[in-house]
Design an enzyme around this catalytic site. Structure first.
Site, PDB file in Angstrom:
ATOM      1  N   ARG A   1      12.074   1.375   6.077  1.00  0.00           N
ATOM      2  CA  ARG A   1      11.032   0.145   6.747  1.00  0.00           C
ATOM      3  C   ARG A   1      10.687   1.106   8.239  1.00  0.00           C
ATOM      4  O   ARG A   1      11.433   1.461   8.809  1.00  0.00           O
ATOM      5  CB  ARG A   1      11.882  -0.882   7.076  1.00  0.00           C
ATOM      6  CG  ARG A   1      11.924  -1.934   5.758  1.00  0.00           C
ATOM      7  CD  ARG A   1      10.822  -2.634   5.410  1.00  0.00           C
ATOM      8  NE  ARG A   1      10.863  -3.371   4.104  1.00  0.00           N
ATOM      9  CZ  ARG A   1      10.755  -3.091   2.995  1.00  0.00           C
ATOM     10  NH1 ARG A   1      10.284  -1.852   2.656  1.00  0.00           N
ATOM     11  NH2 ARG A   1      10.778  -3.878   1.869  1.00  0.00           N
TER      12      ARG A   1
ATOM     13  N   HIS B   1       2.297   3.026   2.882  1.00  0.00           N
ATOM     14  CA  HIS B   1       3.493   2.028   2.188  1.00  0.00           C
ATOM     15  C   HIS B   1       3.479   2.183   0.773  1.00  0.00           C
ATOM     16  O   HIS B   1       3.094   0.937   0.328  1.00  0.00           O
ATOM     17  CB  HIS B   1       3.466   0.935   2.764  1.00  0.00           C
ATOM     18  CG  HIS B   1       4.766   0.023   2.457  1.00  0.00           C
ATOM     19  ND1 HIS B   1       5.504  -1.047   3.327  1.00  0.00           N
ATOM     20  CD2 HIS B   1       5.709   0.072   1.608  1.00  0.00           C
ATOM     21  CE1 HIS B   1       6.528  -1.214   2.968  1.00  0.00           C
ATOM     22  NE2 HIS B   1       6.801  -0.872   1.772  1.00  0.00           N
TER      23      HIS B   1
HETATM   24  P1  NAP Z   1      20.425  -0.903  -1.795  1.00  0.00           P
HETATM   25  O1  NAP Z   1      20.598  -0.884  -3.217  1.00  0.00           O
HETATM   26  O2  NAP Z   1      20.814  -2.344  -1.152  1.00  0.00           O
HETATM   27  O3  NAP Z   1      21.211   0.046  -0.840  1.00  0.00           O
HETATM   28  C1  NAP Z   1      21.425  -0.006   0.334  1.00  0.00           C
HETATM   29  C2  NAP Z   1      22.357   1.208   0.985  1.00  0.00           C
HETATM   30  O4  NAP Z   1      22.106   1.290   2.207  1.00  0.00           O
HETATM   31  C3  NAP Z   1      23.596   1.080   0.314  1.00  0.00           C
HETATM   32  O5  NAP Z   1      24.170   2.308  -0.040  1.00  0.00           O
HETATM   33  C4  NAP Z   1      24.481   0.649   1.654  1.00  0.00           C
HETATM   34  O6  NAP Z   1      25.683   1.011   1.709  1.00  0.00           O
HETATM   35  C5  NAP Z   1      23.738   1.304   2.688  1.00  0.00           C
HETATM   36  N1  NAP Z   1      23.710   0.643   3.939  1.00  0.00           N
HETATM   37  C6  NAP Z   1      23.538  -0.781   4.311  1.00  0.00           C
HETATM   38  N2  NAP Z   1      23.801  -1.028   5.762  1.00  0.00           N
HETATM   39  C7  NAP Z   1      24.230   0.201   6.227  1.00  0.00           C
HETATM   40  C8  NAP Z   1      24.724   0.466   7.122  1.00  0.00           C
HETATM   41  N3  NAP Z   1      24.516  -0.579   8.239  1.00  0.00           N
HETATM   42  N4  NAP Z   1      25.168   1.642   7.479  1.00  0.00           N
HETATM   43  C9  NAP Z   1      25.212   2.585   6.671  1.00  0.00           C
HETATM   44  N5  NAP Z   1      24.833   2.197   5.529  1.00  0.00           N
HETATM   45  C10 NAP Z   1      24.228   1.027   5.010  1.00  0.00           C
HETATM   46  O7  NAP Z   1      18.779  -0.840  -1.320  1.00  0.00           O
HETATM   47  P2  NAP Z   1      17.791  -0.059  -2.254  1.00  0.00           P
HETATM   48  O8  NAP Z   1      17.510  -0.950  -3.363  1.00  0.00           O
HETATM   49  O9  NAP Z   1      18.244   1.368  -2.365  1.00  0.00           O
HETATM   50  O10 NAP Z   1      16.487   0.125  -1.248  1.00  0.00           O
HETATM   51  C11 NAP Z   1      16.654   0.473   0.185  1.00  0.00           C
HETATM   52  C12 NAP Z   1      15.286   0.142   1.022  1.00  0.00           C
HETATM   53  O11 NAP Z   1      14.284   0.705   0.571  1.00  0.00           O
HETATM   54  C13 NAP Z   1      14.818  -1.344   0.735  1.00  0.00           C
HETATM   55  O12 NAP Z   1      15.750  -2.141   1.537  1.00  0.00           O
HETATM   56  C14 NAP Z   1      13.594  -1.426   1.415  1.00  0.00           C
HETATM   57  O13 NAP Z   1      13.724  -1.489   2.640  1.00  0.00           O
HETATM   58  C15 NAP Z   1      12.873   0.144   1.056  1.00  0.00           C
HETATM   59  N6  NAP Z   1      12.130   0.232  -0.102  1.00  0.00           N
HETATM   60  C16 NAP Z   1      11.044   1.030   0.358  1.00  0.00           C
HETATM   61  C17 NAP Z   1       9.684   0.748  -0.593  1.00  0.00           C
HETATM   62  C18 NAP Z   1       8.599   1.669  -0.207  1.00  0.00           C
HETATM   63  O14 NAP Z   1       7.528   1.606  -1.136  1.00  0.00           O
HETATM   64  N7  NAP Z   1       8.539   2.350   0.799  1.00  0.00           N
HETATM   65  C19 NAP Z   1       9.972   0.258  -2.050  1.00  0.00           C
HETATM   66  C20 NAP Z   1      11.151  -0.312  -2.166  1.00  0.00           C
HETATM   67  C21 NAP Z   1      12.028  -0.442  -1.234  1.00  0.00           C
HETATM   68  P3  NAP Z   1      26.786   0.549   0.533  1.00  0.00           P
HETATM   69  O15 NAP Z   1      26.577   1.236  -0.755  1.00  0.00           O
HETATM   70  O16 NAP Z   1      28.064   1.055   1.353  1.00  0.00           O
HETATM   71  O17 NAP Z   1      26.726  -0.858   0.383  1.00  0.00           O
END
Ligand code: NAP
Length: 306
Positions: free
Chosen positions: A221, A269
């Site tokens: 983001r 995006h």
């Molecule tokens: P996810 O499965 O919820 O994984 C989040 C990861 O971040 C987990 O490993 C978590 O740790 C870690 N994390 C969360 N808070 C943290 C903190 N304070 N300090 C350190 N690590 C932290 O999310 P995802 O599905 O991979 O998606 C990630 C993000 O990608 C989404 O939230 C979205 O904003 C973005 N996204 C972007 C696009 C685009 O087109 N650009 C598309 C889709 C998504 P733990 O494993 O220890 O819980």
């Protein structure tokens, strides 16, 4: 039961038609045309209007329209109500491909050659030998990206909230772990969820811990990045370049310096765009589970907020 589509900023007609076809027994309505707020039990939300939530007195579940839940104001939804997000192999594959593609583009100096081409300059240089990618966030998308990078010969480290053990990826957690990782990597990929702990995490202090040849790829983001700090790092040769897919304000305002910055590759995006069919199937599946009294899939942890 009404399934309310409270998705703003896009045309929802195809989505509503598909959900209605998948869920003939459920009334699917668009938020601004809702006939009975008390009958709404399931909301599909993306930047839903703030005054909607208090009207939904019989709300039982909420689904995000994407992988992240930062577009939902979780403070407005009672803590016992399950909130689910999209988990989709196609989305993860698209993200992994984007990350690999942009890491390779920086390694192969593609931006430099585009600029040289437009200036008519012939000046060959070896590709960089840098191989080490550090990923902030080792969840669904971070893991898919790590797998793709490993398969293409990169060394991968990842930082997450909790301690993890992985055979092929060096894993880190905690502030000390982050600092240790930052000093070693050549490319930093941000795939964190956006919340109060991660907003502004890519700031002067973090950027100052990277090696000066490092590159930032932000696909999470825009608000993870403090824009002035990133621009300063790029302008002062503290950072070699950046690929940015997401921005604090989208569309990125025309006057923003990122548009013309020679070290910034900018995409609108589009790293991983939700596929209407797989998203509809997942939402319909969860709506059915709700009517059958079953536990919903892909729930976010309400205590952690992601
Ligand atoms: P996810 O499965 O919820 O994984 C989040 C990861 O971040 C987990 O490993 C978590 O740790 C870690 N994390 C969360 N808070 C943290 C903190 N304070 N300090 C350190 N690590 C932290 O999310 P995802 O599905 O991979 O998606 C990630 C993000 O990608 C989404 O939230 C979205 O904003 C973005 N996204 C972007 C696009 C685009 O087109 N650009 C598309 C889709 C998504 P733990 O494993 O220890 O819980």
């Amino acid at each position: 039961m009404i399934l309310l589509v409270a998705v703003t900023g896009r045309d929802c007609s195809q989505l509503i038609a598909r959900l209605q076809a998948l869920l003939p027994e459920i009334d699917v309505q668009f938020w601004s045309e809702c006939t009975d707020y008390e009958a709404v039990e399931f909301v599909l939300a993306w930047n839903a209007p703030a005054d909607l939530w208090p009207k939904l007195v019989n709300l039982k579940a909420v689904s995000s329209f994407g992988a992240g839940v930062d577009s939902i104001d979780l403070t407005k939804i009672a803590a016992h109500i399950p909130v689910v997000r999209i988990v989709d192999d196609n989305l993860a594959n698209d993200m992994a491909e984007y990350v690999l593609g942009h890491v390779l583009a920086h390694k192969l100096r593609l931006k430099e050659y585009y600029l040289k081409q437009s200036a008519g300059t012939w000046k060959p240089k070896r590709a960089y030998s840098h191989q080490h990618v550090g990923i902030l966030g080792y969840g669904e998308l971070g893991k898919a990206s790590a797998k793709r990078l490993l398969a293409n010969g990169f060394q991968v480290s990842a930082w997450s909230n909790s301690e993890k053990h992985d055979v092929e990826v060096s894993t880190y957690y905690s502030q000390q772990g982050l600092d240790d990782m930052l000093g070693q990597i050549d490319y930093l990929v941000c795939l964190l969820p956006l919340n109060q702990h991660t907003q502004g995490i890519i700031n002067k202090s973090l950027l100052g811990k990277l090696q000066s040849h490092a590159v930032l790829i932000n696909v999470a983001r825009g608000k993870h990045v403090v824009d002035e700090d990133l621009l300063e790092a790029l302008n002062s040769e503290q950072l070699r370049g950046a690929t940015l897919d997401v921005f604090s304000e989208e569309p990125l305002p025309q006057a923003h310096p990122y548009w013309s910055h020679q070290k910034v590759t900018l995409t609108p995006h589009c790293a991983a765009i939700s596929d209407l069919e797989s998203v509809s199937l997942q939402i319909a599946g969860n709506a059915k589970r709700l009517t059958e009294g079953k536990e919903l899939i892909n729930q976010v942890d309400r205590t952690k907020g992601y």
